[in-house]
Motif scaffolding. Structure first.
Motif, PDB file in Angstrom:
ATOM      1  N   ARG A   1       2.478   9.285  -6.074  1.00  0.00           N
ATOM      2  CA  ARG A   1       3.005  10.630  -5.826  1.00  0.00           C
ATOM      3  C   ARG A   1       4.116  10.970  -6.809  1.00  0.00           C
ATOM      4  O   ARG A   1       4.171  12.084  -7.347  1.00  0.00           O
ATOM      5  CB  ARG A   1       3.531  10.732  -4.392  1.00  0.00           C
TER       6      ARG A   1
ATOM      7  N   SER B   1       1.287   4.102  -2.988  1.00  0.00           N
ATOM      8  CA  SER B   1       1.088   5.526  -2.707  1.00  0.00           C
ATOM      9  C   SER B   1       2.308   6.332  -3.134  1.00  0.00           C
ATOM     10  O   SER B   1       2.189   7.435  -3.697  1.00  0.00           O
ATOM     11  CB  SER B   1       0.814   5.733  -1.214  1.00  0.00           C
TER      12      SER B   1
ATOM     13  N   TYR C   1       0.836  -1.205   0.000  1.00  0.00           N
ATOM     14  CA  TYR C   1       0.000   0.000   0.000  1.00  0.00           C
ATOM     15  C   TYR C   1       0.873   1.257   0.000  1.00  0.00           C
ATOM     16  O   TYR C   1       0.629   2.203  -0.774  1.00  0.00           O
ATOM     17  CB  TYR C   1      -0.913  -0.021   1.223  1.00  0.00           C
ATOM     18  N   GLU C   2       1.893   1.275   0.855  1.00  0.00           N
ATOM     19  CA  GLU C   2       2.761   2.453   0.928  1.00  0.00           C
ATOM     20  C   GLU C   2       3.566   2.623  -0.361  1.00  0.00           C
ATOM     21  O   GLU C   2       3.810   3.750  -0.811  1.00  0.00           O
ATOM     22  CB  GLU C   2       3.696   2.326   2.131  1.00  0.00           C
TER      23      GLU C   2
END
Length: 233
Positions: free
Chosen positions: A79, A75, A71-72
């Protein structure tokens, strides 16, 4: 070559500065009675169940850590793409599953097993401290002081009886800590050599263990402990 020599000298100096490393090893002598041996079998089953739970909890921790890493990472990718920046990291940079060790859980299983073996089943648990590393720097044991001479007893003087450690804290012949295992009693409980504040939840169980709640931890850490692990607060 000079840098390698300097590094070797630094490592040697660091090792020489380390003191001896010790660990506690245990010898278990089973009880003589058939009832005691059956009790030990139950202790072993409880330990196996505890170890299985440790493994399951560790795997659940690893799975959760890896899901969070994905998930990180996603993300981070979003970005970077939104800001038109290069993607220099991978999923492994966000993976913290290395923190999911279960050594403390396994140690707790072993401590509970020893308490069950010696406290509930009547076996003997003999602990000894041994040096495992840097033993050449171990300091020699101090020479014990000579025992004081005892003056002869005055004829007719009564000699006070010697109490065993287990009898010294109470007059009923119960193991030390039995009088402390009362609902609501505020005590301290030993775990891995440290003492933690706790509250007694109920009277002693049939196996002699005392149900307690650690004051600074959640109810999931509640347990029933051997009476020898309890002392007054």
């Amino acid at each position: 070559m000079l840098r390698l020599l300097t590094l070797c000298l630094a490592v040697m100096a660091l090792l020489s500065a380390c003191g001896p490393v010790y660990e506690t090893q245990y010898s278990l002598i089973p009880p003589n009675s058939a009832e005691g041996r059956l009790c030990v079998n139950q202790c072993q089953q409880n330990r196996n169940f505890c170890r299985q739970n440790c493994g399951l909890n560790q795997q659940a921790c690893v799975n959760e850590a890896r899901s969070r890493a994905l998930y990180e990472y996603q993300s981070y990718v979003n970005r970077q793409q939104a800001e038109k920046k290069p993607i220099k990291k991978s999923v492994s940079d966000f993976d913290r599953s290395y923190s999911c060790g279960n050594s403390s859980c396994e140690a707790r299983c072993e401590a509970d097993y020893r308490d069950c073996f010696g406290g509930s089943c009547g076996g003997q648990v003999i602990a000894r401290t041994v040096c495992t590393a840097f033993c050449d720097q171990e300091k020699p044991a101090p020479v014990p002081a000579a025992a004081p001479r005892l003056s002869p007893m005055t004829p007719g003087a009564a000699q006070s009886p010697v109490q065993s450690p287990a009898m010294s804290n109470n007059s009923g012949g119960y193991p030390a800590g039995a009088s402390l295992c009362q609902p609501g009693m505020r005590v301290e409980v030993e775990w891995k050599g440290e003492w933690y504040p706790a509250t007694v939840k109920d009277k002693p169980r049939k196996d002699g263990r005392c149900p307690i709640h650690y004051d600074d931890f959640g109810s999931e850490d509640d347990e029933s402990v051997s009476l020898r692990r309890i002392r007054p607060r």
